[in-house]
Design a protein around this motif. Sequence first.
Motif, short mmCIF file in Angstrom:
data_model
loop_
_atom_site.label_atom_id
_atom_site.label_comp_id
_atom_site.label_asym_id
_atom_site.label_seq_id
_atom_site.Cartn_x
_atom_site.Cartn_y
_atom_site.Cartn_z
N PHE A 198 -2.10 -7.39 5.87
CA PHE A 198 -0.77 -8.00 5.80
C PHE A 198 0.28 -6.98 5.38
CE2 PHE A 198 -1.57 -12.33 6.70
CZ PHE A 198 -2.84 -12.62 6.24
N VAL A 199 -0.11 -6.10 4.47
CA VAL A 199 0.84 -5.08 4.03
C VAL A 199 1.08 -4.06 5.13
CG1 VAL A 199 1.21 -3.22 2.38
CG2 VAL A 199 0.20 -5.34 1.62
N LEU A 200 0.01 -3.66 5.81
CA LEU A 200 0.15 -2.65 6.85
C LEU A 200 1.08 -3.11 7.96
CD1 LEU A 200 -3.49 -1.32 7.39
CD2 LEU A 200 -1.61 -0.24 6.17
N THR A 201 0.97 -4.38 8.34
CA THR A 201 1.73 -4.85 9.49
C THR A 201 3.07 -5.44 9.11
OG1 THR A 201 0.50 -6.91 9.37
CG2 THR A 201 -0.29 -5.26 10.92
N ALA A 202 3.47 -5.27 7.85
CA ALA A 202 4.72 -5.88 7.40
C ALA A 202 5.93 -5.02 7.75
CB ALA A 202 4.69 -6.10 5.89
N ARG A 203 5.73 -3.91 8.42
CA ARG A 203 6.82 -3.02 8.83
C ARG A 203 7.63 -2.53 7.63
NH1 ARG A 203 8.32 -6.54 13.64
NH2 ARG A 203 10.42 -6.69 12.82
N PHE A 204 6.96 -2.15 6.58
CA PHE A 204 7.66 -1.51 5.48
C PHE A 204 7.99 -0.09 5.90
CE2 PHE A 204 7.52 -4.85 2.71
CZ PHE A 204 6.25 -5.32 2.44
N ARG A 205 9.27 0.23 5.91
CA ARG A 205 9.68 1.52 6.45
C ARG A 205 9.06 2.68 5.67
NH1 ARG A 205 14.84 0.26 7.26
NH2 ARG A 205 14.20 -0.81 9.12
N ARG A 206 9.01 2.53 4.35
CA ARG A 206 8.50 3.61 3.50
C ARG A 206 7.06 3.92 3.87
NH1 ARG A 206 5.69 6.39 1.70
NH2 ARG A 206 5.24 7.11 -0.40
N ILE A 224 5.17 3.72 13.19
CA ILE A 224 4.62 2.38 13.05
C ILE A 224 3.66 2.03 14.17
CG2 ILE A 224 6.38 1.06 14.26
CD1 ILE A 224 6.12 -0.68 11.50
N ASP A 225 3.78 2.70 15.31
CA ASP A 225 2.85 2.37 16.39
C ASP A 225 1.42 2.71 16.01
OD1 ASP A 225 3.03 5.32 18.50
OD2 ASP A 225 3.60 5.07 16.40
N ILE A 226 1.27 3.81 15.24
CA ILE A 226 -0.08 4.19 14.86
C ILE A 226 -0.59 3.28 13.75
CG2 ILE A 226 0.09 5.90 12.97
CD1 ILE A 226 -1.67 6.45 16.31
N ILE A 227 0.32 2.68 12.99
CA ILE A 227 -0.09 1.70 11.99
C ILE A 227 -0.74 0.52 12.70
CG2 ILE A 227 0.71 0.10 10.23
CD1 ILE A 227 1.21 2.66 9.05
N TYR A 228 -0.13 0.08 13.81
CA TYR A 228 -0.71 -1.03 14.55
C TYR A 228 -2.03 -0.64 15.19
CZ TYR A 228 3.27 -4.06 13.86
OH TYR A 228 4.22 -4.85 13.29
N TYR A 229 -2.10 0.58 15.66
CA TYR A 229 -3.36 1.08 16.23
C TYR A 229 -4.45 1.02 15.16
CZ TYR A 229 -6.53 4.57 18.29
OH TYR A 229 -7.61 5.23 18.80
#
Lengths: 150, 462
Positions: free
Chosen positions: B79-87, B94-99
Amino acid sequence: MREQIARLVCGLSLATVIALAWLFAVRHNPPLPATPPPLVPTHQAAQPAVNASPAQLARGQALFSELECTTCHSLRGQGNPRRPLDDVRRRRSPNEISDWITGTGTAASALSPAVLTRKQPYQALPPADLAALVALLCDPSPAAGITAKP
Amino acid sequence: MHPGDHLTPAAPRAARLPADPLPWLRHTLAGEDVALYLLIVTLPLAALLVGPVPAGGGFWWDFAMGLGFAGLAMLGVQFVLTARFRRLSAPFGIDIIYYFHRWAAIGAVGLLLAHYLIVRLAYPSALGPANPFRASFPMTAGRVALLLFIALIVTSVARKRLALAYDRWRRWHGVMAVAAVVLAIIHIEGIGYYTRVAWKGGLWIGYSALWVAVLAYIRLVRPLRLRRHPYRVVSVTRRGGSAWELSLRPEGNWRMPFRPGQFAWVSLGRSPFRAEEHPFSFSGSAAAPDSLQFTIKALGDFTRTIGSTKVGEVAYVDGPYGVFTPELYPSAVGFVFIAGGVGIAPIMSILRTMSERGEKRPLHLVYGNWRWDEVLFRDELEQLAHRLPLKVIHVLQEPPPGWSGRTGFISEETLRESLSLSALTYHFFLCGPRPMTDFVTPSLRHLGVRSARIHFEHFEMA
């Protein structure tokens, strides 16, 4: 390249948590001491107070699976290993065992409310059935395994 | 950490974003984030190891239980990873976060399956009745949670094959994820064997409350902030093929500075609470963020409706995000852009910005399309080639008669013939359909381009 790093971190975290799960299992199952500590009987728990007939034992076994005792207890290797009942006859008298099955008497203060609720239906067991269960749990012989209810 | 942070008061020429901190700092931040992630995932598990522990049930039994906890710890942090926190996403993109989220979620659900299967195979009678009317509620909760997690994976990996519309899929993804985690916590606390010891139950409940708070932030607090910074559509222009360029202007005295090549989540004409946002690259110049341009091709459920957007419609923009920008590589001696179809959008932003800032370093653009009449920004690219040290190479799958340029896919041969030897030391930016980037990357490596100089952005996250 970012993908490689991402996969690496993913693999690393999976490996770490699996290692922690393994540690978890080890922590909860420390190796047994070389000589087991002497069993202190509560009182006259050592004697088998019932001479159970094969029919009574068979009835007890049938009840043990029908009533789904295996979801919380194991007996002779079958069922939930968290609360094994194999040695219960050494720790409790037959009357105590009966109390612990139904969640009454000596057991009422020792068990949590959730467990007492779970055991409440057993208070309606006919006395012969309750006796069969107690006989099963007091039986020292390694009987045939309990088959779980499908 | 929210949209307001990145908006600056309007100035005649909006301020540039501060120069990228030294690469080592970015790597340090990245390293910090990875360490923090590992800490968050392992802390609740470590808590179960310390202090008083209840009696065990045999190694395999407790290992199965441990795997269950491990799987849920990994899932909660998603939930934290996909919350789009800019920091959080800034160092990685962010694309690699979704990956990462895809793989971590699949791995974590694998752990939950192992948890179930070990008990199913080694202690079948301990599972109790499957019938929800007879089973205890925590057991049913556990079963439903597992089914939900599997459904989450299946509907995400096979979303297109199952013909699930993106907006509906996204909404259901959030709902199912929350339901599954809540049921899993009920399962853990309801059975309560490990967590009833000392303070451990409180820790796991505390963790769950944290994830719920994060979700509340994403679904309530952030849309509220977005709503205070609306934009208006000023124009919707056809750009060749089935592509449109959308131009938005902020409805107040702020600007959203961005780096050329970045993207933002845009929602049109609806409330930002409805989570109907879609990621689009900025295609306009970053040197003049008075208005924001997005170039969008009618490819999916949402983009097919772009052409009918009305001027004056309200829009919300959550951004900027992304690391797909030459500004992060100030020491690069030149750039090669390889684009396919609408992947030209972020490249246009980069080239338009470079034109306004008088870029002197050598630039190449290899642009692949099906047909000549589908090539986006044809004329503007020609003009840019005069204003910049830019060489444009078009590659067409179905060239018109008399075409003397390159044809077919952007192959290794095309690249070898189009690029000088010195170009192999430039930084490469790839943006286009997945098959193109998947094909071009190994080609570039064969030609001798270092992996660290090949950059691309993943767009198809689901």
